[in-house]
Structure formats: C-alpha cells, structure tokens
Write a protein that holds these residues in place. Structure first.
Motif, mmCIF file in Angstrom:
data_model
loop_
_atom_site.group_PDB
_atom_site.id
_atom_site.type_symbol
_atom_site.label_atom_id
_atom_site.label_comp_id
_atom_site.label_asym_id
_atom_site.label_seq_id
_atom_site.Cartn_x
_atom_site.Cartn_y
_atom_site.Cartn_z
ATOM 1 N N SER A 143 0.826 -1.208 0.000
ATOM 2 C CA SER A 143 0.000 0.000 0.000
ATOM 3 C C SER A 143 0.859 1.256 0.000
ATOM 4 O O SER A 143 0.639 2.193 -0.779
ATOM 5 C CB SER A 143 -0.918 0.011 1.230
ATOM 6 O OG SER A 143 -1.738 -1.132 1.257
ATOM 7 N N LEU A 144 1.859 1.278 0.870
ATOM 8 C CA LEU A 144 2.727 2.445 0.978
ATOM 9 C C LEU A 144 3.585 2.621 -0.267
ATOM 10 O O LEU A 144 3.859 3.755 -0.691
ATOM 11 C CB LEU A 144 3.599 2.333 2.230
ATOM 12 C CG LEU A 144 2.824 2.469 3.549
ATOM 13 C CD1 LEU A 144 3.678 2.021 4.730
ATOM 14 C CD2 LEU A 144 2.343 3.904 3.747
ATOM 15 N N GLU A 145 4.015 1.522 -0.877
ATOM 16 C CA GLU A 145 4.789 1.608 -2.114
ATOM 17 C C GLU A 145 3.954 2.221 -3.235
ATOM 18 O O GLU A 145 4.437 3.057 -4.008
ATOM 19 C CB GLU A 145 5.263 0.212 -2.535
ATOM 20 C CG GLU A 145 6.350 -0.377 -1.663
ATOM 21 C CD GLU A 145 7.681 0.340 -1.806
ATOM 22 O OE1 GLU A 145 8.055 0.687 -2.947
ATOM 23 O OE2 GLU A 145 8.341 0.574 -0.774
ATOM 24 N N ILE A 146 2.703 1.812 -3.314
ATOM 25 C CA ILE A 146 1.815 2.342 -4.354
ATOM 26 C C ILE A 146 1.585 3.837 -4.153
ATOM 27 O O ILE A 146 1.665 4.624 -5.100
ATOM 28 C CB ILE A 146 0.479 1.577 -4.353
ATOM 29 C CG1 ILE A 146 0.705 0.142 -4.847
ATOM 30 C CG2 ILE A 146 -0.556 2.279 -5.242
ATOM 31 C CD1 ILE A 146 -0.430 -0.794 -4.543
ATOM 32 N N LEU A 147 1.313 4.242 -2.920
ATOM 33 C CA LEU A 147 1.068 5.659 -2.642
ATOM 34 C C LEU A 147 2.344 6.487 -2.800
ATOM 35 O O LEU A 147 2.288 7.626 -3.278
ATOM 36 C CB LEU A 147 0.493 5.815 -1.233
ATOM 37 C CG LEU A 147 -0.823 5.083 -0.963
ATOM 38 C CD1 LEU A 147 -1.320 5.376 0.442
ATOM 39 C CD2 LEU A 147 -1.887 5.437 -1.995
ATOM 40 N N GLU A 148 3.473 5.927 -2.409
ATOM 41 C CA GLU A 148 4.757 6.626 -2.532
ATOM 42 C C GLU A 148 5.101 6.899 -3.997
ATOM 43 O O GLU A 148 5.645 7.955 -4.346
ATOM 44 C CB GLU A 148 5.866 5.794 -1.889
ATOM 45 C CG GLU A 148 7.238 6.412 -1.955
ATOM 46 C CD GLU A 148 7.662 7.090 -0.656
ATOM 47 O OE1 GLU A 148 8.851 7.378 -0.509
ATOM 48 O OE2 GLU A 148 6.807 7.319 0.206
ATOM 49 N N THR A 190 3.364 10.655 1.701
ATOM 50 C CA THR A 190 2.790 9.323 1.498
ATOM 51 C C THR A 190 1.905 8.950 2.679
ATOM 52 O O THR A 190 0.799 8.401 2.506
ATOM 53 C CB THR A 190 3.917 8.280 1.328
ATOM 54 O OG1 THR A 190 4.688 8.608 0.178
ATOM 55 C CG2 THR A 190 3.346 6.882 1.170
ATOM 56 N N ILE A 191 2.367 9.250 3.881
ATOM 57 C CA ILE A 191 1.570 8.982 5.084
ATOM 58 C C ILE A 191 0.303 9.831 5.062
ATOM 59 O O ILE A 191 -0.795 9.351 5.404
ATOM 60 C CB ILE A 191 2.401 9.258 6.353
ATOM 61 C CG1 ILE A 191 3.636 8.354 6.385
ATOM 62 C CG2 ILE A 191 1.559 9.053 7.609
ATOM 63 C CD1 ILE A 191 4.616 8.672 7.500
ATOM 64 N N SER A 192 0.437 11.091 4.650
ATOM 65 C CA SER A 192 -0.722 11.972 4.544
ATOM 66 C C SER A 192 -1.722 11.445 3.518
ATOM 67 O O SER A 192 -2.943 11.501 3.721
ATOM 68 C CB SER A 192 -0.271 13.378 4.154
ATOM 69 O OG SER A 192 -1.374 14.222 3.952
ATOM 70 N N ILE A 197 -7.020 8.853 2.573
ATOM 71 C CA ILE A 197 -7.842 7.728 2.101
ATOM 72 C C ILE A 197 -8.630 7.128 3.261
ATOM 73 O O ILE A 197 -9.845 6.891 3.159
ATOM 74 C CB ILE A 197 -6.951 6.662 1.436
ATOM 75 C CG1 ILE A 197 -6.376 7.193 0.125
ATOM 76 C CG2 ILE A 197 -7.740 5.374 1.189
ATOM 77 C CD1 ILE A 197 -5.272 6.337 -0.464
ATOM 78 N N LEU A 198 -7.941 6.866 4.365
ATOM 79 C CA LEU A 198 -8.598 6.259 5.528
ATOM 80 C C LEU A 198 -9.695 7.163 6.079
ATOM 81 O O LEU A 198 -10.787 6.691 6.435
ATOM 82 C CB LEU A 198 -7.557 5.960 6.608
ATOM 83 C CG LEU A 198 -6.499 4.911 6.260
ATOM 84 C CD1 LEU A 198 -5.427 4.864 7.345
ATOM 85 C CD2 LEU A 198 -7.114 3.536 6.068
ATOM 86 N N SER A 208 -2.046 10.909 12.308
ATOM 87 C CA SER A 208 -1.757 12.321 12.562
ATOM 88 C C SER A 208 -0.514 12.495 13.419
ATOM 89 O O SER A 208 0.134 13.551 13.391
ATOM 90 C CB SER A 208 -2.953 12.997 13.237
ATOM 91 O OG SER A 208 -3.293 12.342 14.439
ATOM 92 N N ARG A 209 -0.147 11.458 14.160
ATOM 93 C CA ARG A 209 1.070 11.504 14.989
ATOM 94 C C ARG A 209 2.318 11.703 14.150
ATOM 95 O O ARG A 209 3.335 12.207 14.634
ATOM 96 C CB ARG A 209 1.227 10.205 15.793
ATOM 97 C CG ARG A 209 0.144 9.949 16.825
ATOM 98 C CD ARG A 209 0.337 8.589 17.444
ATOM 99 N NE ARG A 209 0.237 7.536 16.445
ATOM 100 C CZ ARG A 209 0.755 6.311 16.568
ATOM 101 N NH1 ARG A 209 1.455 6.000 17.645
ATOM 102 N NH2 ARG A 209 0.600 5.428 15.623
#
Length: 231
Positions: A143-148, A190-192, A197-198, A208-209
């Motif tokens: 998931s993170l790779e795709i968003l990154e 990427t985290i944002s 999405i969530l 948010s942390r």
C-alpha cells in the motif's frame, strides 16, 4: 583438498544459487585455506562447470537441447522472497495488482537475505530490508509503495486503484503501520495520502502523529481520484 572434491560438494548442493563465501564456511573452512578454495572455484568457473550470476554468486547451468541455461530471474526472485524473506515491489508489483499493464525491464524486490544495502543479480534489483515479511506487513508495504510512487505508475488504472484502496481500508491496522514505518522510510506526503484515504472511508487511524498540522502535503484528493476513475 582437490578441486574435484569441491566440485562434487557444489554439484550436490540443493540451492538454486551458490554463494561462494557461504559454501566455504559451511563445507571447507576446517579443511582448506580460503585462498585455495576461491582459486578452485575460479577454475570451475573458467571450465564452464559453474556459471557466475553476480560477484561471489554462482549457479550450476542446466543442460538442454538448446545449450546451457543459467538461473532465471524468476528463480532469483523466488530465492530471495520465499518463506517470508522478501516481497516484490516496483513496477512488477503494480502490474501484478492490476494497476497498470506496463511491465518493467528490471524486477525490484525487498529482501532480508542480502547483507548489502542493494544488490543487482541478473535482471533483479534487491534492496535490503530487515523486516518480517508476513502477509499483514507485505500488504501494508504494498500500500505504501503504491502511494509513494503513485505519480510514477504508468497508465494507472484508476478504477482498479479505487478497488485497491477500499481493500486497504478493510484491512488497515495502526499496529502494522507502526511496525513497517519503523523499518522502512516513507515520505510524510505518502503517510498523509494514506490518512486522506482512511479518513475518506471513515477508518479510524492514528496517522496524525506522523504529520504536522502546519504542513500542506502534495497528493491527490479522493475527489480527484474518483473523477479520474469516472466513478
């Protein structure tokens, strides 16, 4: 110890790839000097009884009616990802998930089986990631790779992307995210993007942390994604 004996030991190995240093430590360190061992390996290579895959790595070629075949990229990938030791990333991952029809020339993987930061073997580019590649972690990493790399995915199928992010939401876990982010660095944008999405699908999260309330992160909004997907 004679070269013939070393040859027999190598030919009897079940591994697809032969890491010379490991073979020496496992079978010959108590009976032959390291220099003599590597000279013997070099003679086997020059006589074409073994083939070099990469520096310090060899394989036993398979004899076919078309000649000798060395190890394939698929076999290299399998060696480094089996038993939760690694996973596919990059273009091959995006293609496998149906997000694009484009097939990259180079296969990219993460693996805990290499002792260097990066290594290229054949057509496979490997990055060292010392992480437990269980199913949950692999899903989060994917998931993170795709968003990154969202903007780098050629001919992105937005409808498939929407299906995929819905799956992200149904399986999301803050605990898994925390574990992955401690071991693999991802950009704050990427985290944002993931948080966006969530939040859109009303999935509780503590992302948010990792973000600053005073920063604006550049990534598509869900409205833009839905428009591109024509949903």
């Amino acid at each position: 110890m004679a070269t013939f004996n070393i040859k027999n030991e190598i030919l009897n190995l079940k591994e697809k790839m032969i890491f010379a240093s490991e073979v020496y430590q496992r079978y010959f360190s108590n009976s032959i000097k390291e220099e003599a061992f590597f000279k013997a390996i070099e003679r086997l290579y020059r006589s074409k009884q073994i083939e070099k895959v990469s520096k310090g790595i060899y394989c036993i070629p398979h004899k076919t009616c078309y000649g000798k075949l060395t190890i394939s990229d698929e076999e290299i990938v399998n060696y480094f990802i089996v038993n939760q030791k690694g996973m596919l990333v990059g273009g091959v991952l995006f293609n496998k998930l149906g997000l694009t029809t484009q097939v990259p020339k180079t296969i990219e993987i993460y693996s805990s089986l290499i002792n260097k930061q990066t290594k290229t073997i054949g057509g496979v580019f490997i990055r060292n990631k010392n992480i437990d590649f269980n199913n949950q972690n692999c899903e989060m990493i994917s998931s993170l790779e795709i968003l990154e790399h969202f903007n780098e995915i050629q001919d992105l199928n937005y409808k498939e992307f929407v299906k995929y992010i819905k799956n992200i939401c149904s399986n999301y876990s803050d605990e898994v995210f925390d574990y992955v982010i401690k071991n693999i660095n991802y950009k704050t944008c990427t985290i944002s993007f993931l948080k966006n999405i969530l939040d859109f699908y009303k999935v509780e999260n503590r992302l948010s942390r990792y973000l600053s309330a005073f920063s604006k992160y550049k990534h598509p909004t869900m409205k833009q994604i839905y428009e591109l997907a024509q949903i």
